[in-house]
Design a protein around this motif. Structure first.
Motif, PDB file in Angstrom:
ATOM      1  N   ARG A   3       0.127  -1.235   0.264  1.00  0.00           N
ATOM      2  CA  ARG A   3      -0.359  -0.209  -0.353  1.00  0.00           C
ATOM      3  C   ARG A   3       0.887   1.068  -0.226  1.00  0.00           C
ATOM      4  NH1 ARG A   3      -5.908  -0.792   0.250  1.00  0.00           N
ATOM      5  NH2 ARG A   3      -5.376   1.317  -0.443  1.00  0.00           N
ATOM      6  N   PRO A   7       1.263   4.051  -6.864  1.00  0.00           N
ATOM      7  CA  PRO A   7       0.770   2.725  -8.108  1.00  0.00           C
ATOM      8  C   PRO A   7       0.273   3.651  -9.268  1.00  0.00           C
ATOM      9  CG  PRO A   7      -1.077   2.942  -6.323  1.00  0.00           C
ATOM     10  CD  PRO A   7      -0.399   3.464  -5.471  1.00  0.00           C
ATOM     11  N   TYR A  35     -14.677  20.453  -1.819  1.00  0.00           N
ATOM     12  CA  TYR A  35     -15.382  20.149  -1.020  1.00  0.00           C
ATOM     13  C   TYR A  35     -17.324  20.895  -1.322  1.00  0.00           C
ATOM     14  CZ  TYR A  35     -11.742  18.980   2.401  1.00  0.00           C
ATOM     15  OH  TYR A  35     -10.709  18.196   2.792  1.00  0.00           O
ATOM     16  N   LEU A  81      -7.466  18.511   4.544  1.00  0.00           N
ATOM     17  CA  LEU A  81      -6.792  17.649   3.905  1.00  0.00           C
ATOM     18  C   LEU A  81      -7.021  17.780   3.181  1.00  0.00           C
ATOM     19  CD1 LEU A  81      -4.290  15.884   3.325  1.00  0.00           C
ATOM     20  CD2 LEU A  81      -5.638  14.121   3.640  1.00  0.00           C
ATOM     21  N   VAL A  83      -6.415  17.807  -2.067  1.00  0.00           N
ATOM     22  CA  VAL A  83      -5.594  17.915  -3.400  1.00  0.00           C
ATOM     23  C   VAL A  83      -6.115  18.688  -3.987  1.00  0.00           C
ATOM     24  CG1 VAL A  83      -4.287  16.781  -4.560  1.00  0.00           C
ATOM     25  CG2 VAL A  83      -4.390  16.433  -2.250  1.00  0.00           C
ATOM     26  N   ARG A  88      -5.183  14.500  -7.963  1.00  0.00           N
ATOM     27  CA  ARG A  88      -5.383  13.319  -6.995  1.00  0.00           C
ATOM     28  C   ARG A  88      -5.012  11.758  -7.888  1.00  0.00           C
ATOM     29  NH1 ARG A  88     -11.566  15.643  -6.074  1.00  0.00           N
ATOM     30  NH2 ARG A  88     -10.673  17.234  -4.495  1.00  0.00           N
ATOM     31  N   ARG A  89      -4.916  10.928  -6.719  1.00  0.00           N
ATOM     32  CA  ARG A  89      -4.409  10.113  -7.600  1.00  0.00           C
ATOM     33  C   ARG A  89      -2.766   9.414  -7.524  1.00  0.00           C
ATOM     34  NH1 ARG A  89      -8.623   5.932  -7.079  1.00  0.00           N
ATOM     35  NH2 ARG A  89      -6.589   4.417  -5.908  1.00  0.00           N
ATOM     36  N   SER A  90      -2.241  10.783  -7.752  1.00  0.00           N
ATOM     37  CA  SER A  90      -0.196  10.503  -7.708  1.00  0.00           C
ATOM     38  C   SER A  90       0.089  10.821  -6.322  1.00  0.00           C
ATOM     39  CB  SER A  90      -0.499  12.152  -9.012  1.00  0.00           C
ATOM     40  OG  SER A  90      -0.491  13.291  -8.076  1.00  0.00           O
ATOM     41  N   GLY A  91      -0.298  10.331  -5.558  1.00  0.00           N
ATOM     42  CA  GLY A  91       0.594  10.442  -4.033  1.00  0.00           C
ATOM     43  C   GLY A  91       0.661  11.619  -3.244  1.00  0.00           C
ATOM     44  N   GLY A  93      -2.134  13.155  -0.915  1.00  0.00           N
ATOM     45  CA  GLY A  93      -2.530  12.948  -0.662  1.00  0.00           C
ATOM     46  C   GLY A  93      -1.822  12.009   1.166  1.00  0.00           C
ATOM     47  N   ARG A  94      -1.203  11.117   0.028  1.00  0.00           N
ATOM     48  CA  ARG A  94      -1.106  10.144   1.446  1.00  0.00           C
ATOM     49  C   ARG A  94       0.268  10.243   1.584  1.00  0.00           C
ATOM     50  NH1 ARG A  94      -1.900   4.912   1.275  1.00  0.00           N
ATOM     51  NH2 ARG A  94      -2.151   4.306  -0.627  1.00  0.00           N
ATOM     52  N   ASN A 120     -17.419   9.501   2.494  1.00  0.00           N
ATOM     53  CA  ASN A 120     -16.058   9.878   1.231  1.00  0.00           C
ATOM     54  C   ASN A 120     -15.178   8.918   1.269  1.00  0.00           C
ATOM     55  OD1 ASN A 120     -13.536  10.946   0.527  1.00  0.00           O
ATOM     56  ND2 ASN A 120     -13.615  13.078   1.505  1.00  0.00           N
ATOM     57  N   ASP A 125     -10.307   5.477   2.061  1.00  0.00           N
ATOM     58  CA  ASP A 125      -8.922   3.980   1.894  1.00  0.00           C
ATOM     59  C   ASP A 125      -7.862   4.835   2.102  1.00  0.00           C
ATOM     60  OD1 ASP A 125      -8.636   1.944   0.807  1.00  0.00           O
ATOM     61  OD2 ASP A 125      -9.024   2.564  -0.840  1.00  0.00           O
ATOM     62  N   LEU A 126      -7.489   5.940   2.013  1.00  0.00           N
ATOM     63  CA  LEU A 126      -6.423   6.060   2.232  1.00  0.00           C
ATOM     64  C   LEU A 126      -6.094   6.224   3.983  1.00  0.00           C
ATOM     65  CD1 LEU A 126      -3.925   8.287   1.539  1.00  0.00           C
ATOM     66  CD2 LEU A 126      -5.240  10.116   1.993  1.00  0.00           C
ATOM     67  N   TYR A 127      -6.763   6.878   4.643  1.00  0.00           N
ATOM     68  CA  TYR A 127      -6.848   6.750   6.310  1.00  0.00           C
ATOM     69  C   TYR A 127      -6.590   5.624   6.414  1.00  0.00           C
ATOM     70  CZ  TYR A 127      -8.370  11.798   5.968  1.00  0.00           C
ATOM     71  OH  TYR A 127      -8.284  13.052   5.620  1.00  0.00           O
TER      72      TYR A 127
END
Ligand SMILES: CC(C)(COP(=O)(O)OP(=O)(O)OC[C@H]1O[C@@H](n2cnc3c(N)ncnc32)[C@H](O)[C@@H]1OP(=O)(O)O)[C@@H](O)C(=O)NCCC(=O)NCCS
Length: 168
Positions: A3, A7, A35, A81, A83, A88-91, A93-94, A120, A125-127
């Motif tokens: 994880r 990816p 938001y 938090l 982005v 998004r989906r490029s890492g 936020g993580r 959400n 999923d991220l958390y």
């Protein structure tokens, strides 16, 4: 796949720095993308306090995301938090989340707490993938369309994470 590998898209030029008040026009733009009930400028301005940490994530030379954390009674509360929609989906936020957890631990905070909308799924999923657990629910915490929506309260003990994260 583990994880903690990014990816989706390889973005090598991400940097994290302290957010400053000059960033607010870009922050407000990203906030409105993120938001249905965005924070106002005055709410953001009120967060520039000694007991808050505000982080900016740049991709290239542009602001792509931010995090707002309040330190209270030895705990870090993640208040925002976000982005930019196109990044998004490029890492990102993580990356921001790991940074704020590591900095909270470094600053002696025992845990990081947050609220997240029940619906959400992406943020949840991220958390969860970063080790947060659901510790409670706040009924009707968020404004919604017809009805208010519950928040899930999540927590991560920093002691269990700090050794791995300080090297990031
Ligand atoms: C939640 C948010 C910050 C995630 O930022 P991001 O940069 O897209 O996240 P990342 O690329 O680092 O993704 C990390 C993980 O989060 C999860 N995730 C993020 N967005 C997702 C989505 N739309 N659907 C499903 N899972 C998602 C995935 O587990 C993802 O890991 P993967 O890419 O290995 O599948 C971003 O979607 C956002 O700003 N949303 C609007 C504001 C918001 O809801 N903030 C959270 C408030 S509690």
């Amino acid at each position: 796949m583990p994880r903690d590998v990014y990816p989706k898209v390889e973005v090598s030029d991400m940097t994290i720095r302290a957010l400053c008040e000059d960033d607010l026009p870009e922050v407000l733009d990203i906030e409105r993308q993120g938001y249905s009930f965005p924070w106002s400028e005055s709410v953001f301005r009120g967060c520039f306090r000694p007991d808050y940490r505000l982080w900016a994530l740049d991709i290239g030379d542009g602001l792509s995301g931010y995090a707002v954390v309040a330190y209270m009674a030895g705990e870090a509360h993640l208040l925002n938090l976000c982005v930019a929609a196109g990044q998004r989906r490029s890492g990102a936020g993580r990356r921001l989340l790991r940074h704020l957890v590591a900095e909270s631990a470094r600053d002696g905070m025992s845990q990081v707490l947050l609220e997240v909308r029940n619906s959400n799924d992406g943020a949840l999923d991220l958390y969860v993938s970063e080790g947060f657990s659901v510790i409670g629910r706040r009924p009707g915490y968020y404004p919604g369309g017809q009805e208010r929506e519950d928040a899930l309260v999540m927590a991560l003990q920093t002691r269990t994470r700090v050794s791995g994260l300080l090297s990031l």
